[in-house]
Scaffold this active site. Structure first.
Site, PDB file in Angstrom:
ATOM      1  N   SER A 170       0.845  -1.194   0.000  1.00  0.00           N
ATOM      2  CA  SER A 170       0.000   0.000   0.000  1.00  0.00           C
ATOM      3  C   SER A 170       0.876   1.239   0.000  1.00  0.00           C
ATOM      4  O   SER A 170       2.026   1.205   0.457  1.00  0.00           O
ATOM      5  CB  SER A 170      -0.901   0.006   1.241  1.00  0.00           C
ATOM      6  OG  SER A 170      -1.554   1.253   1.400  1.00  0.00           O
ATOM      7  N   TYR A 183      -3.063  -0.723  10.348  1.00  0.00           N
ATOM      8  CA  TYR A 183      -3.024  -1.055   8.923  1.00  0.00           C
ATOM      9  C   TYR A 183      -1.702  -0.624   8.298  1.00  0.00           C
ATOM     10  O   TYR A 183      -1.039  -1.396   7.597  1.00  0.00           O
ATOM     11  CB  TYR A 183      -4.192  -0.374   8.210  1.00  0.00           C
ATOM     12  CG  TYR A 183      -4.225  -0.606   6.717  1.00  0.00           C
ATOM     13  CD1 TYR A 183      -4.730  -1.784   6.189  1.00  0.00           C
ATOM     14  CD2 TYR A 183      -3.748   0.366   5.835  1.00  0.00           C
ATOM     15  CE1 TYR A 183      -4.766  -1.998   4.816  1.00  0.00           C
ATOM     16  CE2 TYR A 183      -3.776   0.162   4.464  1.00  0.00           C
ATOM     17  CZ  TYR A 183      -4.284  -1.018   3.957  1.00  0.00           C
ATOM     18  OH  TYR A 183      -4.309  -1.226   2.599  1.00  0.00           O
TER      19      TYR A 183
END
Length: 681
Positions: free
Chosen positions: A558, A571
């Site tokens: 990500s 996350y």
């Protein structure tokens, strides 16, 4: 078929579908059927006699009108006047092009002469196991007479071609009571004046041969059971198959990469449990359709079923070396200066007593069909040994078929393989969103895909979308479970022989401020993404190292792996963990030819399972916007002002694995439309 389809052609296609739909009648893509009838010549307006015959390639069970070659019968028959003899009979195939009627249609096959020259309106040429069993018996001619009487004649082995057509026509003329012939070492041909009569005669020959073999054959045609070669219990058998599959696939891919198929069907296990299987396997297959797909003989492991795995692996390597040497000797002993180059010396069929059969090909369908053809060969050997002894055609004749220039021409006409042809991919989280898009792109580029997802229904649905078991299989896997991951790889290697490309895509996201983030939030995200990716990559490395074919591992990380934003500690931290796994594994696995790279997407809202599951609402609240505008919001903060879609991430996966970046490992590719704060430094 259309309303303009000739009535006799419609009857031919219906007959072909009925016959071809039953594996007892002919093997996949084997045999052909034809009809002779009159039609209006658009040039003269008069009636002309035409031949419609299944063209080169294709399958009787799915034959369409476009798969028929249409020829002027008078011109085909006139070729007898210019036939230069057996030494030059291959020239007759190109001569068929000058006999074609109209445009379109399939290319005429080598068997066209058989259909044109036999004086019957309808002709079927088939490869039933029962018929080939008689054709490949040592005393096949005698058995044919015993089985059928005068209704079926015998034609000795001759390579398919114009001369064989002349031979069959002559035999029919000399035996007016005959409804068909057994072709030595090959198959059967039947005929009739109507489509119904032709089909009846063909099926009568097949069923009569089946009954004859069953009633006249001796028990245990493969000999008594060989102690130590009996089938292992199912769980043990399939576990052993999964353990051996990557090694065997690697060996079978020495000359060129192959996709694998495994079967432990009862006839295979029974054959391998009998004392005569080494002798019979060494004789090889006989029918041209068989050995063109299975090679002239298989590789057979000569150890007990329960021998230690390391001993079995070592022996397989030795036998593979011996097989390659023997195949090269076979080629060199029969090749002439004009023969095509040797296509590869690896086995297409590997037999492991107690376990089953591994078959290989350029794609899953080819590998599966090769296995089906060897199963046909086992049935043929059983029938021949039951009433006589199995006597395949001479090795020199097999070579003339395998390295026939006409077969070589077929290979040259085949389309170029797609970039990911022969590669097997396993994509986690492939039931939706980014993973689903990646799976679709990989299949479109030629790969076989294992669709892995915690949601069994979603995984199954995607696998069906991708084309079913010859293209994709579904596995249910929770990537936090070592046992389920091992099960997913077991399913992958049993389905396709091994694994070459892994995409670690499974993930979730929980967006909370630091003080609201619980230990469970932290653990859950790390278990799925950081720990899950580690476990999947570790299992993948085991398979890839056993194959010795290299491989690719791709992490879908990500932008958050390098970008610091609010309310996202768990996350972002786990994505940073994944990003560093890329670097660590690239450093460790490079010596094995395994490349490890990552992709850093951002703002993939549309079609995303993570965003739909609550992450979208959480991020929208963080930024103070409506959830439905989140994709637009992300796009506007990028340099390119473009929204990132799942397909864009899939494009990056293909860019990394499609063959152009063979010297790249340890790389992270941003797919974020340009986020300056996430530039890699």
């Amino acid at each position: 078929m259309t309303s303009a389809t000739h009535a006799e052609v419609a009857a031919l296609l219906e007959r072909a579908h009925r016959i071809g739909s039953d594996a007892r009648n002919t093997n996949y893509a084997g045999g052909n059927a034809s009809v002779k009838a009159t039609a209006t010549d658009p040039v003269t307006g008069g009636e002309t006699e035409l031949l419609w015959v299944k063209g080169s390639g294709g399958d009787l069970g799915t034959l369409t009108e476009a798969g028929l070659a249409v020829l002027r019968l008078d011109r085909v028959r006139a070729l007898k006047n210019v036939y230069p003899g057996m030494e030059r009979e291959d020239e007759m195939v190109s001569a068929f092009d000058y006999c074609l009627h109209g445009r379109g249609g399939a290319a005429p096959s080598i068997d066209t002469a058989m259909h044109a020259l036999v004086e019957a309106a309808h002709v079927d040429h088939l490869h039933p196991d029962s018929g080939i069993a008689l054709a490949c018996s040592a005393d096949g001619e005698k058995l044919t007479a015993e089985c059928f009487g005068a209704k079926v004649a015998w034609v000795g082995w001759r390579r398919p071609g114009f001369q064989l057509g002349l031979d069959i026509a002559a035999v029919k003329e000399a035996n007016p009571q005959a409804v068909g012939v057994i072709l030595g070492g090959h198959g059967i041909t039947a005929w009739g004046e109507t489509s119904e009569e032709c089909e009846h005669n063909a099926l009568w020959m097949i069923r009569t041969a089946e009954t004859f073999l069953q009633e006249q054959g001796r028990t245990e045609p493969f000999g008594p059971v060989w102690r130590g070669r009996e089938p292992l219990a199912e769980e043990q058998r399939r576990g052993r198959a999964a353990a051996l599959a990557p090694l065997i696939r690697g060996l079978a891919s020495t000359d060129r990469p192959q996709v694998g198929h495994f079967t432990d069907a009862e006839p295979v296990l029974d054959f391998l449990s009998r004392t005569e299987h080494p002798r019979l396997a060494s004789l090889g297959t006989s029918c041209p359709d068989h050995f063109l797909r299975t090679k002239v003989s298989p590789l057979v492991l000569d150890l007990p079923a329960d021998s230690p795995l390391d001993e079995a692996a070592a022996r397989l390597k030795e036998l593979h070396t011996e097989y390659r040497e023997a195949y090269r000797a076979y080629y060199e002993s029969h090749a002439t200066p004009g023969s095509p180059a040797m296509r590869g010396a690896d086995p297409a069929i590997v037999l492991v007593p107690g376990v089953g059969m591994f078959s290989f090909g350029k794609d899953k369908q080819t590998a599966r069909v090769a296995g089906e053809f060897y199963l046909n060969a086992i049935n043929v050997m059983r029938g021949a040994e039951a009433v006589s002894s199995y006597a395949p055609i001479e090795e020199s004749e097999k070579f003339r078929i395998e390295y026939w220039e006409l077969e070589e021409a077929k290979l040259r006409r085949m389309p170029e393989p797609k970039p990911l042809a022969t590669r097997v991919a396993l994509v986690t989280g492939a039931g939706s969103g980014i993973g689903k898009a990646i799976a679709h792109r990989l299949v479109a580029e030629g790969a076989c895909v294992v669709v892995a997802d915690v949601n069994a229904e979603s995984a199954s649905s995607v696998a069906q979308e991708l084309g079913g078991p010859d293209k994709a299989v579904a596995v249910t896997v929770d990537v936090t479970s070592e046992e389920q991951i091992a099960g997913a790889f077991k399913a992958a290697v049993l389905a396709f022989g091994g694994v070459d490309l892994i995409v670690n895509n499974a993930g979730i996201s929980i967006s909370k401020p630091l003080l609201e983030t619980t230990a469970r939030d932290w653990d859950l995200q790390h278990d799925i993404m950081a720990r899950g990716s580690f476990l999947v990559s570790r299992e993948a490395a085991r398979v890839m190292r056993a194959q010795n074919l290299g491989g690719d591992i791709v992490y879908i990380a990500s932008k958050n792996a390098v970008f610091a934003g609010p309310n996202n500690i768990a996350y972002s931290a786990t994505k940073a963990d994944q990003a560093h796994q890329v670097r660590l594994l690239a450093a460790e696995l490079g010596e094995h030819g395994i490349r490890v790279n990552g992709i850093n997407p951002d703002g993939v809202v549309r079609g995303s399972g993570i965003f739909a599951a609550g992450w979208g609402a959480q991020r929208a609240a963080t930024y103070g916007i409506e959830e439905k505008k989140l994709g637009e919001f992300y796009a506007q903060r990028t340099l390119l002002k473009r929204e990132v879609l799942p397909e864009h991430v899939a494009n990056a996966v293909f860019a990394l694995t499609g063959g152009d970046l063979t010297h790249t490992t340890g790389l992270h590719i941003p797919v974020d439309a340009g986020v300056a704060a996430a530039f890699l430094r």
